[in-house]
Design a protein around this motif. Structure first.
Motif, PDB file in Angstrom:
ATOM      1  N   ILE A   1       0.985  -1.316  -0.261  1.00 14.09           N
ATOM      2  CA  ILE A   1      -0.047  -0.187  -0.162  1.00 14.09           C
ATOM      3  C   ILE A   1       0.765   0.876  -0.161  1.00 14.09           C
ATOM      4  CG2 ILE A   1      -2.108   1.273   1.459  1.00 14.09           C
ATOM      5  CD1 ILE A   1      -2.423  -1.392  -0.005  1.00 14.09           C
ATOM      6  N   PRO A   2       1.936   1.225   0.642  1.00 10.75           N
ATOM      7  CA  PRO A   2       2.543   2.661   0.756  1.00 10.75           C
ATOM      8  C   PRO A   2       3.498   2.922  -0.385  1.00 10.75           C
ATOM      9  CG  PRO A   2       2.987   2.030   2.814  1.00 10.75           C
ATOM     10  CD  PRO A   2       2.494   0.721   2.328  1.00 10.75           C
ATOM     11  N   ALA A   3       3.637   1.640  -1.456  1.00 11.07           N
ATOM     12  CA  ALA A   3       4.181   1.939  -2.531  1.00 11.07           C
ATOM     13  C   ALA A   3       3.459   2.181  -3.479  1.00 11.07           C
ATOM     14  CB  ALA A   3       5.310   0.849  -2.748  1.00 11.07           C
ATOM     15  N   LEU A   4       2.337   1.477  -3.686  1.00  9.36           N
ATOM     16  CA  LEU A   4       1.373   2.114  -4.799  1.00  9.36           C
ATOM     17  C   LEU A   4       0.901   3.778  -4.310  1.00  9.36           C
ATOM     18  CD1 LEU A   4      -0.303   0.901  -7.056  1.00  9.36           C
ATOM     19  CD2 LEU A   4      -1.992  -0.084  -5.525  1.00  9.36           C
ATOM     20  N   LEU A   5       0.828   3.728  -3.034  1.00  7.74           N
ATOM     21  CA  LEU A   5       0.670   5.523  -2.795  1.00  7.74           C
ATOM     22  C   LEU A   5       0.969   6.430  -2.825  1.00  7.74           C
ATOM     23  CD1 LEU A   5      -2.041   4.441   0.013  1.00  7.74           C
ATOM     24  CD2 LEU A   5      -2.788   6.020  -1.915  1.00  7.74           C
TER      25      LEU A   5
ATOM     26  N   VAL B   1       0.724   9.488  -5.970  1.00  9.97           N
ATOM     27  CA  VAL B   1       0.666  10.408  -5.072  1.00  9.97           C
ATOM     28  C   VAL B   1       1.355  11.249  -6.375  1.00  9.97           C
ATOM     29  CG1 VAL B   1       1.587  12.107  -3.566  1.00  9.97           C
ATOM     30  CG2 VAL B   1      -0.126  10.329  -2.899  1.00  9.97           C
ATOM     31  N   GLU B   2       3.014  10.804  -6.814  1.00  8.54           N
ATOM     32  CA  GLU B   2       3.480  11.131  -7.825  1.00  8.54           C
ATOM     33  C   GLU B   2       2.854  10.943  -9.153  1.00  8.54           C
ATOM     34  OE1 GLU B   2       8.172  10.275  -9.637  1.00  8.54           O
ATOM     35  OE2 GLU B   2       6.829   8.734  -8.598  1.00  8.54           O
ATOM     36  N   ARG B   3       2.117  11.362  -9.407  1.00  7.99           N
ATOM     37  CA  ARG B   3       1.820  11.127 -10.815  1.00  7.99           C
ATOM     38  C   ARG B   3       0.175  11.553 -10.741  1.00  7.99           C
ATOM     39  NH1 ARG B   3      -0.112   6.230 -14.864  1.00  7.99           N
ATOM     40  NH2 ARG B   3       2.100   6.457 -15.820  1.00  7.99           N
ATOM     41  N   TYR B   4      -0.711  12.093  -9.985  1.00 12.97           N
ATOM     42  CA  TYR B   4      -1.592  12.583  -9.829  1.00 12.97           C
ATOM     43  C   TYR B   4      -1.804  13.629  -8.821  1.00 12.97           C
ATOM     44  CZ  TYR B   4      -3.610   8.251 -12.087  1.00 12.97           C
ATOM     45  OH  TYR B   4      -3.687   7.995 -13.262  1.00 12.97           O
ATOM     46  N   ARG B   5      -0.546  13.719  -8.520  1.00 11.47           N
ATOM     47  CA  ARG B   5      -0.346  16.275  -7.405  1.00 11.47           C
ATOM     48  C   ARG B   5      -1.850  15.597  -6.493  1.00 11.47           C
ATOM     49  NH1 ARG B   5       5.035  15.509  -6.485  1.00 11.47           N
ATOM     50  NH2 ARG B   5       6.236  15.139  -8.699  1.00 11.47           N
ATOM     51  N   PRO B   6      -2.215  14.737  -6.125  1.00 10.62           N
ATOM     52  CA  PRO B   6      -3.729  15.566  -5.095  1.00 10.62           C
ATOM     53  C   PRO B   6      -3.617  16.488  -4.244  1.00 10.62           C
ATOM     54  CG  PRO B   6      -3.050  13.157  -4.615  1.00 10.62           C
ATOM     55  CD  PRO B   6      -2.337  13.377  -5.462  1.00 10.62           C
ATOM     56  N   ARG B   7      -4.956  16.721  -3.630  1.00  7.84           N
ATOM     57  CA  ARG B   7      -4.938  17.944  -2.448  1.00  7.84           C
ATOM     58  C   ARG B   7      -4.707  16.704  -1.258  1.00  7.84           C
ATOM     59  NH1 ARG B   7      -8.304  22.120  -3.745  1.00  7.84           N
ATOM     60  NH2 ARG B   7      -8.531  21.777  -5.819  1.00  7.84           N
TER      61      ARG B   7
ATOM     62  N   ALA C   1       3.073   8.138   7.395  1.00  2.65           N
ATOM     63  CA  ALA C   1       4.544   8.507   7.574  1.00  2.65           C
ATOM     64  C   ALA C   1       5.497   9.361   6.109  1.00  2.65           C
ATOM     65  CB  ALA C   1       5.315   8.048   8.408  1.00  2.65           C
ATOM     66  N   ALA C   2       4.891   8.331   4.716  1.00  5.62           N
ATOM     67  CA  ALA C   2       5.490   8.051   3.468  1.00  5.62           C
ATOM     68  C   ALA C   2       5.071   9.072   2.705  1.00  5.62           C
ATOM     69  CB  ALA C   2       4.886   7.029   2.650  1.00  5.62           C
ATOM     70  N   LEU C   3       3.710  10.126   3.135  1.00  3.90           N
ATOM     71  CA  LEU C   3       3.547  10.933   2.001  1.00  3.90           C
ATOM     72  C   LEU C   3       2.914  12.364   2.920  1.00  3.90           C
ATOM     73  CD1 LEU C   3       0.757   9.097   0.684  1.00  3.90           C
ATOM     74  CD2 LEU C   3       2.034   9.061  -0.095  1.00  3.90           C
ATOM     75  N   ASP C   4       3.568  13.430   2.081  1.00  2.00           N
ATOM     76  CA  ASP C   4       3.401  14.793   2.893  1.00  2.00           C
ATOM     77  C   ASP C   4       2.200  15.465   2.593  1.00  2.00           C
ATOM     78  OD1 ASP C   4       3.984  16.866   3.892  1.00  2.00           O
ATOM     79  OD2 ASP C   4       5.458  17.867   2.569  1.00  2.00           O
TER      80      ASP C   4
ATOM     81  N   CYS D   1     -11.213   6.227 -17.838  1.00  2.00           N
ATOM     82  CA  CYS D   1     -10.434   5.289 -17.259  1.00  2.00           C
ATOM     83  C   CYS D   1      -9.038   4.902 -18.018  1.00  2.00           C
ATOM     84  CB  CYS D   1     -11.784   3.972 -17.779  1.00  2.00           C
ATOM     85  SG  CYS D   1     -10.719   2.488 -16.375  1.00  2.00           S
ATOM     86  N   GLU D   2      -8.191   5.189 -16.674  1.00  2.00           N
ATOM     87  CA  GLU D   2      -6.529   4.577 -17.506  1.00  2.00           C
ATOM     88  C   GLU D   2      -6.056   4.185 -16.476  1.00  2.00           C
ATOM     89  OE1 GLU D   2      -4.620   8.269 -15.970  1.00  2.00           O
ATOM     90  OE2 GLU D   2      -6.328   8.827 -16.670  1.00  2.00           O
ATOM     91  N   THR D   3      -5.191   3.163 -16.891  1.00  2.00           N
ATOM     92  CA  THR D   3      -4.283   2.100 -15.892  1.00  2.00           C
ATOM     93  C   THR D   3      -3.421   3.226 -15.952  1.00  2.00           C
ATOM     94  OG1 THR D   3      -5.083   0.824 -17.289  1.00  2.00           O
ATOM     95  CG2 THR D   3      -3.180  -0.475 -16.517  1.00  2.00           C
ATOM     96  N   LEU D   4      -2.525   2.830 -14.288  1.00  2.00           N
ATOM     97  CA  LEU D   4      -1.426   2.815 -13.391  1.00  2.00           C
ATOM     98  C   LEU D   4      -0.251   3.134 -14.592  1.00  2.00           C
ATOM     99  CD1 LEU D   4      -0.349   5.260 -11.784  1.00  2.00           C
ATOM    100  CD2 LEU D   4      -0.287   2.656  -9.894  1.00  2.00           C
TER     101      LEU D   4
END
Length: 270
Positions: A58-62, A66-72, A91-94, A267-270
């Protein structure tokens, strides 16, 4: 907030389509917010996996999402992922991360009989996190637990336009009734975001008076928390809201009408 910040989406994440029940609640609170809904179909289902597998994945995938879609803000719209990996993700995401935990606290306030059912995946119902919730918020209540992977599949089947096997719901009802105090259970915590999608079928199976059975899940509380964290922010939707898959999956073409009802138009694929 500049335009790039205003178009930053909310990222909702689940193993499959269960998190749509959370998306629906978030839409009611924040109808103008752009959304990316990510379904980890490559890793589905989570409920039968080990804690180590989930905590690693989960942390690696998220991080990739986050790197691709730059969510808030990120919503982990999955009880299993949240109870195992939420702190590691934070802990992994800012950026703010909202998790999904079993709604034991509100269930304890609702029950009249003092007997609560906890219905989740096998991975969720066995977590020490659940033990702590029960101790803190439902001390004095009887908490009956049942983990069901086949109910996750039934919810996915229903959203794909199929009719789940009624025997699935009967087996769940029987599993609760066979536990000490099961005949007095009047409140059920739906501790998987898939399960509100089949609430009607569960209500019918868990009689004998389905009208008196209360079902509790966390979607509305999650949506309120998201709205609070994003209070005062601007929203601009510069592209259609979309579903993101972690692997190609032809089955999702059958979901297009359902996805459109939830405002997911691409719809798209990561």
């Amino acid at each position: 907030m500049d335009i790039s910040q205003a178009t930053a989406p909310i990222l909702l994440f689940d193993s499959g389509v269960g998190g749509l029940s959370v998306l629906e609640a978030v839409r009611r609170e924040l109808p103008d917010a752009p959304v990316v809904y990510a379904a980890d179909n490559a890793g589905y289902p989570y409920g039968t996996k080990s804690e180590a597998q989930i905590a690693t994945r989960i942390p690696a995938l998220l991080g990739r999402l986050v790197e691709r879609y730059r969510p808030r803000l990120v919503v982990i719209a999955c009880n299993t992922a949240s109870t195992i990996a939420l702190e590691d993700v934070r802990a992994a995401l800012d950026l703010p991360v909202v998790g999904t935990v079993p709604a034991i606290k509100p269930a304890a306030k609702l029950t009249e009989s003092g007997v609560i059912g906890l219905l989740g995946t096998e991975a969720t119902v066995r977590q020490a996190y659940v033990d702590a919730l029960a101790q803190d918020f439902a001390n004095g209540c009887i908490l009956l637990r049942h983990g069901s992977a086949e109910l996750v599949a039934a919810a996915e089947e229903k959203l794909h336009g199929g009719t789940p096997d009624p025997a699935v719901f009967e087996r769940i009802a029987s599993a609760f009734r066979q536990q000490p105090g099961g005949e007095r259970m009047d409140t059920v915590v739906l501790a998987c975001t898939h399960f509100p999608l089949v609430e009607d079928e569960l209500r019918a199976a868990l009689g004998p008076d389905p009208r008196r059975m209360r079902f509790v899940h966390g979607a509305e509380g999650i949506a309120r928390r998201v709205a609070h964290l994003l209070e005062g922010q601007s929203f601009t939707r510069d592209r259609p809201d979309r579903l993101v898959l972690t692997a190609p999956d032809e089955r999702f073409s059958a979901l297009e009408p359902a996805l459109a009802r939830y405002g997911l138009e691409a719809c798209e694929t990561l």
